[in-house]
Design an enzyme around this catalytic site. Structure first.
Site, short mmCIF file in Angstrom:
data_model
loop_
_atom_site.label_atom_id
_atom_site.label_comp_id
_atom_site.label_asym_id
_atom_site.label_seq_id
_atom_site.Cartn_x
_atom_site.Cartn_y
_atom_site.Cartn_z
N THR A 65 1.19 -1.01 -0.23
CA THR A 65 0.09 0.63 0.07
C THR A 65 1.21 1.06 -0.11
O THR A 65 2.28 0.96 0.66
CB THR A 65 -0.84 0.01 0.93
OG1 THR A 65 -0.09 0.06 2.35
CG2 THR A 65 -1.60 -1.04 0.92
N ALA A 111 -2.59 5.68 3.60
CA ALA A 111 -3.71 5.08 4.30
C ALA A 111 -5.50 5.14 3.09
O ALA A 111 -5.57 5.32 2.28
CB ALA A 111 -4.50 5.83 5.64
N ASN A 112 -6.28 3.67 3.59
CA ASN A 112 -7.14 3.64 2.73
C ASN A 112 -7.54 3.28 1.17
O ASN A 112 -7.71 3.01 0.79
CB ASN A 112 -7.92 5.05 2.58
CG ASN A 112 -8.82 4.73 4.07
OD1 ASN A 112 -8.80 4.14 4.73
ND2 ASN A 112 -8.49 5.96 4.57
N GLY A 155 -0.02 -6.39 7.98
CA GLY A 155 -0.16 -5.26 8.97
C GLY A 155 -1.18 -5.68 10.37
O GLY A 155 -0.93 -7.32 11.49
N ASP A 187 -4.25 -4.62 12.82
CA ASP A 187 -5.56 -4.09 13.39
C ASP A 187 -6.42 -3.38 12.11
O ASP A 187 -7.45 -3.38 11.52
CB ASP A 187 -6.50 -3.83 14.73
CG ASP A 187 -5.62 -4.72 15.28
OD1 ASP A 187 -5.56 -6.25 15.17
OD2 ASP A 187 -5.50 -5.25 16.94
N ARG A 217 2.98 7.82 16.33
CA ARG A 217 3.38 6.64 15.77
C ARG A 217 4.63 6.34 15.52
O ARG A 217 5.00 5.61 15.41
CB ARG A 217 2.47 7.49 14.05
CG ARG A 217 1.41 6.32 14.39
CD ARG A 217 0.73 6.03 12.92
NE ARG A 217 -0.81 5.36 12.88
CZ ARG A 217 -0.69 4.07 13.03
NH1 ARG A 217 0.92 3.27 13.82
NH2 ARG A 217 -2.21 3.46 12.91
N GLU A 272 -8.99 3.37 15.35
CA GLU A 272 -9.13 4.11 14.59
C GLU A 272 -10.58 4.83 15.29
O GLU A 272 -10.90 5.23 16.07
CB GLU A 272 -9.82 3.84 13.42
CG GLU A 272 -9.39 3.41 11.83
CD GLU A 272 -8.01 3.83 11.11
OE1 GLU A 272 -8.20 5.19 11.01
OE2 GLU A 272 -7.24 3.31 11.53
#
Ligand SMILES: CCCCCCCCCCCCC/C=C/[C@@H](O)[C@H](COP(=O)(O)O)NC(=O)CCCCC
Ligand SMILES: Nc1ncnc2c1ncn2[C@@H]1O[C@H](COP(=O)(O)OP(=O)(O)O)[C@@H](O)[C@H]1O
Ligand SMILES: [Ca+2]
Length: 530
Positions: free
Chosen positions: A143, A146-147, A169, A171, A278, A484
């Site tokens: 990826t 994100a998304n 990855g 959760d 992060r 999230e």
């Protein structure tokens, strides 16, 4: 290619039986109709669970080892002659072609930034060689943002071209794949996700998780471990574990799906704080956890919930969700999510009951340190029994845990119990309910922090963390939805029984039945020596 799971079932019809050589001894090897591979030998007394795999000159087999882990091992059988070898290869190949449960084509998404940023390495070094050994073809996508995986699944992928989707990855990455697949399935079926009481269409494809994240709660709760090789072998063996999904709405607008934790208060604040850190990797949760604990913030609001049916047990009944769980079977039979319009209102009293079309709603108002809904045990390395140790993966319910305002010391005792064998619910300020639906409404006023700086020796640290607390301004916490942050505090939650399936088999019991389980894998060049 993995051919099947083999059980020692003595009365099954035999497809093939020969004397072969193994380690200079003659052994009787039998292949039975129900994909039964009975390596009869004098050695059935060994009683180890295993599956074997014929690759090149070897027969490889998977074996269940300690702590719910599976491993691949090799064994070499020698045939008397080429004809005998050919007969075995042919028969095994025929059996293989009959197996539809094992995936042949997989779509793999790797989040290169998960956990300690080792997702790509884990996949390439530990998983891809096993997939290729099992003749599984893969489309691999690393990826880029994100998304990426969610949107790709939602709009671009031809789902008919693969037998399953794998995410590498944590959760959050799993959650992306769930959102992509569930949303795609609903839009293909013209189902409106904005209706909280809408029955959703189950997803056809199974999802595999190769754990490489910070918490890996979903992998751990569905396999009993966070081991990438074990997860790869569950995918190869074609295991299938149904799983509940919660839909989360705000004012009849769809927000998100959740499969593990929905947490307001403590876990929402930990997540909000940790997102800014992060760069620290998985240890951001330890740091933010300590900081949030010292802040000791509570939140006022009203919770309304629809209790589960009695036949689904309760969160303290000590019935653990295990492979082929009978409570989950009951849940599926109950058809937990009943359709129709349900009107309910929040009561102003401390506790009340409201009736709707499908049962009696209970209403509880109070001041809470945490409101958690655990749709599964939420076991993970940090908490091996989980937030709700007796929650079920696929029963159509979630365990709603209300942690009321309590002293900092009592809250610490409660948290510590998540890491040992003591009962975290056996405390006067904690209550837990098994529910099908719930709703939360925060009190619309600023909540005064309960921090009493004078009562702690860590006065200075406490002072700092309190001033930095993210939610002091609003008096609201955030919901932590599988890692999230949700934009609304006021939410409606419905559990959708068995909406998705994983390549897993749930946490296995350590009984003798399991130790008799055998499987066989085959490679096209099986060549046993004469
Ligand atoms: C004094 C000792 C206190 C220890 C308390 C331990 C309690 C741990 C319970 C953990 C439950 C985890 C539920 C799963 C949440 C994940 O979905 C979420 C996102 O994970 P990921 O995508 O892999 O980053 N993780 C969290 O919200 C972390 C919670 C950690 C709380 C300390
Ligand atoms: N290439 C990417 N760049 C940045 N973020 C990504 C990427 N791929 C996925 N994400 C997002 O990263 C977040 C965390 O992913 P996850 O795999 O759960 O790791 P962790 O367990 O470390 O939190 C998820 O919200 C996911 O949507
Ligand atoms: Ca459940």
């Amino acid at each position: 290619m993995l051919i099947s799971e083999f059980f020692i079932m003595v009365n099954q019809p035999t497809l093939l039986s020969s004397q072969l050589f193994y380690e200079n001894r003659v052994v009787e090897v039998t292949l039975n109709r129900v994909m039964l591979g009975l390596w009869k030998e004098i050695e059935t007394r060994r009683k180890r669970s295993a599956s074997f795999n014929c690759i090149s000159k070897d027969v490889s087999y998977t074996e269940r080892t300690k702590h719910h882990c599976w491993r691949c091992k090799d064994i070499i059988f020698h045939c008397l002659d080429k004809a005998q070898r050919q007969q075995w290869v042919q028969t095994i190949n025929n059996q293989l072609s009959l197996l539809s449960i094992r995936p042949k084509r997989l779509l793999v998404y790797i989040n290169p930034y998960s956990g300690k940023q080792r997702g790509k390495w884990i996949y390439e070094q530990r998983v891809a060689p096993l997939f290729s050994r099992a003749s599984i073809s893969t489309d691999v996508i690393v990826t880029e943002s994100a998304n990426h995986a969610r949107d790709h699944l939602k709009t671009e992928v031809d789902l008919k071209q693969c037998d399953g989707v794998v995410c590498v990855g944590g959760d959050g990455m799993f959650s992306e794949v769930v959102h992509g697949l569930v949303s795609r399935t609903q839009s293909d079926s013209r189902v409106d996700q904005n209706q909280p009481n809408q029955d959703l269409v189950p997803c056809a494809l199974r999802i595999g998780i190769i754990p490489a994240g910070s918490t890996d709660c979903i992998c751990y709760s569905t396999t009993g471990t966070n081991d990438p090789v074990t997860s790869a072998l569950h995918i190869i063996m074609g295991d299938s574990q149904p799983m509940d999904v919660c839909s989360v709405h705000h004012n009849n607008t769809f927000l998100r799906y959740s499969v593990s934790l929905l947490g307001y208060g403590f876990y929402g604040d930990v997540l909000t704080d940790s997102e800014r850190k992060r760069w620290m990797g998985p240890s951001r949760y330890d740091f933010s956890g300590l900081k949030t604990f010292l802040t000791h913030q509570y939140y006022e609001g009203t919770v309304a919930f629809l209790p589960a049916k009695d036949n689904l047990g309760n969160p303290r009944d000590k019935i653990k969700c295990r492979t082929r769980c009978h409570i989950c079977e009951q849940g599926a039979n109950n058809g937990q999510l009943l359709s129709g319009d349900h009107v309910y209102k929040m009561a102003e009293e401390n506790s009340d009951e409201e009736t709707s079309g499908d049962g009696v709603w209970r209403v509880i108002r109070g001041k809470f340190l945490a409101i958690n809904a655990a749709c599964m045990s939420c076991a993970c390395p940090r908490s091996p029994r989980g937030l709700s140790p007796y929650a079920h993966l696929a029963d159509g319910t979630t365990d709603l845990i209300l942690v009321r305002k309590a002293s900092r010391l009592d809250f610490l005792r409660h948290l510590i119990r998540h890491t040992n064998k003591d009962d975290q619910f056996d405390m006067s300020f904690v209550e837990v309910h098994r529910v099908r639906r719930f709703r939360f409404a925060p009190k619309h006023s600023n909540v005064i922090s309960e921090v009493d700086l004078s009562e702690t020796s860590g006065k200075k640290i406490c002072n700092q963390v309190c001033t930095a607390h993210p939610n002091n301004d609003t008096g609201h916490s955030n919901w932590n939805c599988d890692g999230e942050i949700l934009p609304h505090a006021d939410i409606q939650v419905s559990v959708h029984c068995q909406l998705i399936r994983l390549f897993a088999r749930g946490v296995e019991r350590g009984t003798t039945f399991d130790t008799y389980t055998w499987s066989v894998i085959e490679g096209s060049n099986l060549s046993w020596q004469a």
